[in-house]
Scaffold this motif. Structure first.
Motif, PDB file in Angstrom:
ATOM      1  N   ILE A   1       0.814  -1.218   0.000  1.00  0.00           N
ATOM      2  CA  ILE A   1       0.000   0.000   0.000  1.00  0.00           C
ATOM      3  C   ILE A   1       0.849   1.271   0.000  1.00  0.00           C
ATOM      4  O   ILE A   1       0.432   2.283  -0.568  1.00  0.00           O
ATOM      5  CB  ILE A   1      -0.965   0.034   1.205  1.00  0.00           C
ATOM      6  CG1 ILE A   1      -0.190   0.005   2.525  1.00  0.00           C
ATOM      7  CG2 ILE A   1      -1.955  -1.113   1.142  1.00  0.00           C
ATOM      8  CD1 ILE A   1      -1.072   0.257   3.714  1.00  0.00           C
ATOM      9  N   ALA A   2       2.021   1.253   0.628  1.00  0.00           N
ATOM     10  CA  ALA A   2       2.881   2.439   0.695  1.00  0.00           C
ATOM     11  C   ALA A   2       4.323   1.966   0.800  1.00  0.00           C
ATOM     12  O   ALA A   2       4.877   1.893   1.902  1.00  0.00           O
ATOM     13  CB  ALA A   2       2.500   3.334   1.877  1.00  0.00           C
ATOM     14  N   PRO A   3       4.958   1.630  -0.321  1.00  0.00           N
ATOM     15  CA  PRO A   3       6.317   1.069  -0.262  1.00  0.00           C
ATOM     16  C   PRO A   3       7.324   1.971   0.439  1.00  0.00           C
ATOM     17  O   PRO A   3       8.227   1.481   1.111  1.00  0.00           O
ATOM     18  CB  PRO A   3       6.668   0.884  -1.750  1.00  0.00           C
ATOM     19  CG  PRO A   3       5.354   0.791  -2.447  1.00  0.00           C
ATOM     20  CD  PRO A   3       4.425   1.672  -1.681  1.00  0.00           C
ATOM     21  N   GLU A   4       7.164   3.310   0.318  1.00  0.00           N
ATOM     22  CA  GLU A   4       8.126   4.204   0.953  1.00  0.00           C
ATOM     23  C   GLU A   4       8.010   4.194   2.473  1.00  0.00           C
ATOM     24  O   GLU A   4       8.917   4.628   3.183  1.00  0.00           O
ATOM     25  CB  GLU A   4       7.952   5.629   0.433  1.00  0.00           C
ATOM     26  CG  GLU A   4       6.627   6.274   0.741  1.00  0.00           C
ATOM     27  CD  GLU A   4       5.527   5.928  -0.239  1.00  0.00           C
ATOM     28  OE1 GLU A   4       4.466   6.555  -0.173  1.00  0.00           O
ATOM     29  OE2 GLU A   4       5.737   5.027  -1.077  1.00  0.00           O
ATOM     30  N   ALA A   5       6.892   3.692   3.008  1.00  0.00           N
ATOM     31  CA  ALA A   5       6.723   3.627   4.456  1.00  0.00           C
ATOM     32  C   ALA A   5       7.475   2.452   5.080  1.00  0.00           C
ATOM     33  O   ALA A   5       7.656   2.425   6.296  1.00  0.00           O
ATOM     34  CB  ALA A   5       5.236   3.518   4.807  1.00  0.00           C
ATOM     35  N   VAL A   6       7.925   1.494   4.261  1.00  0.00           N
ATOM     36  CA  VAL A   6       8.643   0.332   4.797  1.00  0.00           C
ATOM     37  C   VAL A   6       9.943   0.775   5.462  1.00  0.00           C
ATOM     38  O   VAL A   6      10.305   0.293   6.541  1.00  0.00           O
ATOM     39  CB  VAL A   6       8.904  -0.677   3.668  1.00  0.00           C
ATOM     40  CG1 VAL A   6       9.780  -1.821   4.168  1.00  0.00           C
ATOM     41  CG2 VAL A   6       7.591  -1.220   3.125  1.00  0.00           C
ATOM     42  N   THR A   7      10.644   1.716   4.823  1.00  0.00           N
ATOM     43  CA  THR A   7      11.901   2.204   5.395  1.00  0.00           C
ATOM     44  C   THR A   7      11.669   2.875   6.736  1.00  0.00           C
ATOM     45  O   THR A   7      12.438   2.685   7.696  1.00  0.00           O
ATOM     46  CB  THR A   7      12.569   3.189   4.429  1.00  0.00           C
ATOM     47  OG1 THR A   7      12.756   2.550   3.162  1.00  0.00           O
ATOM     48  CG2 THR A   7      13.908   3.648   4.965  1.00  0.00           C
ATOM     49  N   ALA A   8      10.597   3.666   6.840  1.00  0.00           N
ATOM     50  CA  ALA A   8      10.283   4.326   8.112  1.00  0.00           C
ATOM     51  C   ALA A   8       9.953   3.308   9.196  1.00  0.00           C
ATOM     52  O   ALA A   8      10.334   3.485  10.363  1.00  0.00           O
ATOM     53  CB  ALA A   8       9.125   5.298   7.918  1.00  0.00           C
ATOM     54  N   ALA A   9       9.272   2.232   8.847  1.00  0.00           N
ATOM     55  CA  ALA A   9       8.930   1.209   9.836  1.00  0.00           C
ATOM     56  C   ALA A   9      10.175   0.465  10.314  1.00  0.00           C
ATOM     57  O   ALA A   9      10.283   0.106  11.492  1.00  0.00           O
ATOM     58  CB  ALA A   9       7.914   0.236   9.248  1.00  0.00           C
ATOM     59  N   CYS A  10      11.123   0.240   9.412  1.00  0.00           N
ATOM     60  CA  CYS A  10      12.351  -0.473   9.796  1.00  0.00           C
ATOM     61  C   CYS A  10      13.262   0.381  10.667  1.00  0.00           C
ATOM     62  O   CYS A  10      14.177  -0.154  11.311  1.00  0.00           O
ATOM     63  CB  CYS A  10      13.099  -0.922   8.546  1.00  0.00           C
ATOM     64  SG  CYS A  10      12.226  -2.176   7.570  1.00  0.00           S
ATOM     65  N   ALA A  11      13.039   1.709  10.675  1.00  0.00           N
ATOM     66  CA  ALA A  11      13.894   2.605  11.449  1.00  0.00           C
ATOM     67  C   ALA A  11      13.397   2.831  12.870  1.00  0.00           C
ATOM     68  O   ALA A  11      13.992   3.615  13.615  1.00  0.00           O
ATOM     69  CB  ALA A  11      14.018   3.947  10.728  1.00  0.00           C
ATOM     70  N   ILE A  12      12.307   2.184  13.288  1.00  0.00           N
ATOM     71  CA  ILE A  12      11.771   2.373  14.637  1.00  0.00           C
ATOM     72  C   ILE A  12      12.711   1.731  15.649  1.00  0.00           C
ATOM     73  O   ILE A  12      13.076   0.563  15.523  1.00  0.00           O
ATOM     74  CB  ILE A  12      10.359   1.767  14.747  1.00  0.00           C
ATOM     75  CG1 ILE A  12       9.403   2.489  13.787  1.00  0.00           C
ATOM     76  CG2 ILE A  12       9.841   1.860  16.171  1.00  0.00           C
ATOM     77  CD1 ILE A  12       8.009   1.887  13.750  1.00  0.00           C
ATOM     78  N   ALA A  13      13.100   2.508  16.643  1.00  0.00           N
ATOM     79  CA  ALA A  13      14.046   2.021  17.657  1.00  0.00           C
ATOM     80  C   ALA A  13      13.316   1.243  18.741  1.00  0.00           C
ATOM     81  O   ALA A  13      12.141   1.493  19.039  1.00  0.00           O
ATOM     82  CB  ALA A  13      14.805   3.187  18.271  1.00  0.00           C
ATOM     83  N   ALA A  14      14.034   0.324  19.348  1.00  0.00           N
ATOM     84  CA  ALA A  14      13.448  -0.483  20.427  1.00  0.00           C
ATOM     85  C   ALA A  14      13.168   0.352  21.666  1.00  0.00           C
ATOM     86  O   ALA A  14      12.361  -0.046  22.514  1.00  0.00           O
ATOM     87  CB  ALA A  14      14.382  -1.644  20.770  1.00  0.00           C
ATOM     88  N   GLU A  15      13.839   1.520  21.800  1.00  0.00           N
ATOM     89  CA  GLU A  15      13.656   2.370  22.979  1.00  0.00           C
ATOM     90  C   GLU A  15      12.364   3.178  22.914  1.00  0.00           C
ATOM     91  O   GLU A  15      12.065   3.931  23.845  1.00  0.00           O
ATOM     92  CB  GLU A  15      14.837   3.332  23.127  1.00  0.00           C
ATOM     93  CG  GLU A  15      16.170   2.657  23.413  1.00  0.00           C
ATOM     94  CD  GLU A  15      16.782   2.037  22.173  1.00  0.00           C
ATOM     95  OE1 GLU A  15      16.355   2.427  21.054  1.00  0.00           O
ATOM     96  OE2 GLU A  15      17.652   1.159  22.307  1.00  0.00           O
TER      97      GLU A  15
END
Length: 457
Positions: free
Chosen positions: A373-387
């Motif tokens: 649905i939003a391929p460019e959002a995949v990079t943003a999701a992978c950048a979420i920190a565990a903190e």
């Protein structure tokens, strides 16, 4: 004496700078209201025209304007920036509207958002199209997702729950009428359960039938048992509950079809194709089905379990395809949800319009949630920190996406909300057999009661 005064002034200045730096880090909202807001307004007013010119957002003036400038002044005729409206401060930033010049479009302003952010010294700049020729700039003064504080005014309503805060400081509202079904993915400790907890607490105060499938023996949904109309805690119970929901959906379609026995002269407003067009006294209560760890419904070890799995998946797909018009909505949660789960998984995912992706363990999981649905959002999701538990990327089939974060709600508070609103649960006879047991609230023992003594003279 003069040296003492100078050192005292220097010490006071250093203390003020140190205090401002501490406030900016520890209390960003207070720092913005006292320091950041006036500084940013001053920067905006002083550099508006030059900033717009540097960003390429100015146009040549009209001939009439050029002639007027030459006739009244000797100044050089300069390009004209978009006309600026009134600056409206907020608790998190600024808002102002721009009237675009002929030939400009909102995408031109959005492309310069990062430049405007640096020029005016704010955390972020977001552009929203208000009407043709007018856009609104929302300037956010600090990172509102670091410590979530929901807006005081939110657009809540029937089947509308303000469940998280967007990165532009507006509330993310889960609207089941607009987005009937949703997929929520996230790794362990990513905040997926907190998102579910906020949804349940928000819906508990509405006349909505809440149904849960929690194959972790009910450890996630059992605390909300007083408000749940049905709860399945293992695949065997889920296999019995899903056919009942499908039967309930079919009964609602029969009700709609009976209402569609259109006679000549029937007013147009009485003709309907879903439950929301029925009269209020005939309309069945909406049902929201929460599924926690959906992968547990797909995993099988024997041939018999495989047949049961195929039946459950078929029923889930039917609910996802046909449930909206019957007032049945799905909230599917899990850690992964792809084709490797088995037959029907991809087809079911395609029916889930809304997508919420918390921190995941690999890029493939993010692509399962957002890649289609939003391929460019995949990079943003992978950048979420565990903190940052609770931080997620939300999107839908329109292609739009944004970052959100769920506010913290303790399990005790959410469970108390469900206990206090248990009387609001609509009565659905078909689900009575699946109603979970809710233990009574223990009454706190008080101290020894004093025995009244007779009054003596």
């Amino acid at each position: 004496m003069a040296d003492l005064v100078t050192w005292a002034e220097l010490g006071g200045s250093l203390a003020a700078i140190g205090g401002a730096a501490y406030a900016r880090h520890a209390h960003p909202a207070a720092y913005w209201s006292t320091v950041g807001l006036p500084v940013s307004v001053a920067r905006l007013l002083a550099s508006y025209s030059s900033t717009m010119d540097a960003c390429g957002l100015t146009v040549e003036p009209s001939r009439l304007r050029a002639l007027a400038v030459k006739a009244t002044t000797r100044r050089e005729v300069r390009p004209v920036p978009p006309r600026r409206g009134m600056i409206r401060p907020t608790s998190t930033g600024l808002r102002l509207r721009l009237r675009l010049a002929p030939g400009q479009e909102p995408a031109d302003v959005a492309a310069s958002a990062e430049r405007l952010r640096h020029a005016w010294g704010v955390h972020a700049v977001y552009v929203r199209d208000v009407k043709p020729g007018v856009v609104e700039l929302r300037l956010v003064g600090y990172d509102v997702l670091r410590k979530v504080r929901m807006p005081r005014r939110t657009d809540a309503g029937p089947l509308r729950v303000p469940v998280a805060l967007r990165e532009d400081a507006t509330a993310f509202v889960r609207d089941y009428r607009a987005v009937p079904h949703e997929l929520v993915l996230g790794a362990t400790l990513s905040g997926k359960s907190m998102y579910l907890r906020n949804l349940l607490a928000g819906l508990a105060a509405q006349p909505v039938v809440l149904v849960g499938i929690d194959c972790k023996r009910g450890v996630e949904l059992s605390p909300f048992a007083p408000r749940l109309s049905a709860l399945a805690t293992d695949p065997e119970q889920a296999a019995e509950l899903l056919p009942v929901l499908v039967k309930e959906m079919e009964g609602r379609y029969d009700l709609i079809k009976a209402r569609q026995g259109i006679a000549p002269g029937t007013p147009a407003e009485e003709i309907t194709s879903d439950v929301w067009g029925l009269p209020e006294d005939e309309r069945p209560a909406p049902i929201v089905l929460f599924i926690d760890e959906v992968a547990e419904l797909f995993l099988v070890a024997t041939k018999k379990e495989e047949e049961r799995r195929d039946e459950m998946v078929t029923q889930l797909i039917r609910l996802a395809q046909l449930g909206r018009a019957a007032g049945i909505y799905l909230e599917v949660c899990g850690q992964r949800f792809g084709a490797e789960l088995g037959k029907g998984a991809t087809m079911l995912r395609a029916q889930l319009t809304g997508r919420v992706c918390h921190r995941v363990n690999d890029e493939a999981s993010a692509k399962m949630a957002l890649g289609d649905i939003a391929p460019e959002a995949v990079t943003a999701a992978c950048a979420i920190a565990a903190e940052l538990p609770g931080l997620a990327v939300v999107g839908d089939t329109s292609g739009g996406w944004s970052r959100i974060r769920t506010p913290y709600v303790s399990l005790a508070d959410a469970a108390a909300t469900c206990r206090d609103t248990a009387h609001l649960a609509p009565d659905v006879p078909a689900l009575a057999a699946f109603r979970p047991y809710a233990p009574p609230v223990p009454v706190k023992e008080s101290g020894p009661v004093a025995t009244p003594q007779p009054v003596t003279e």
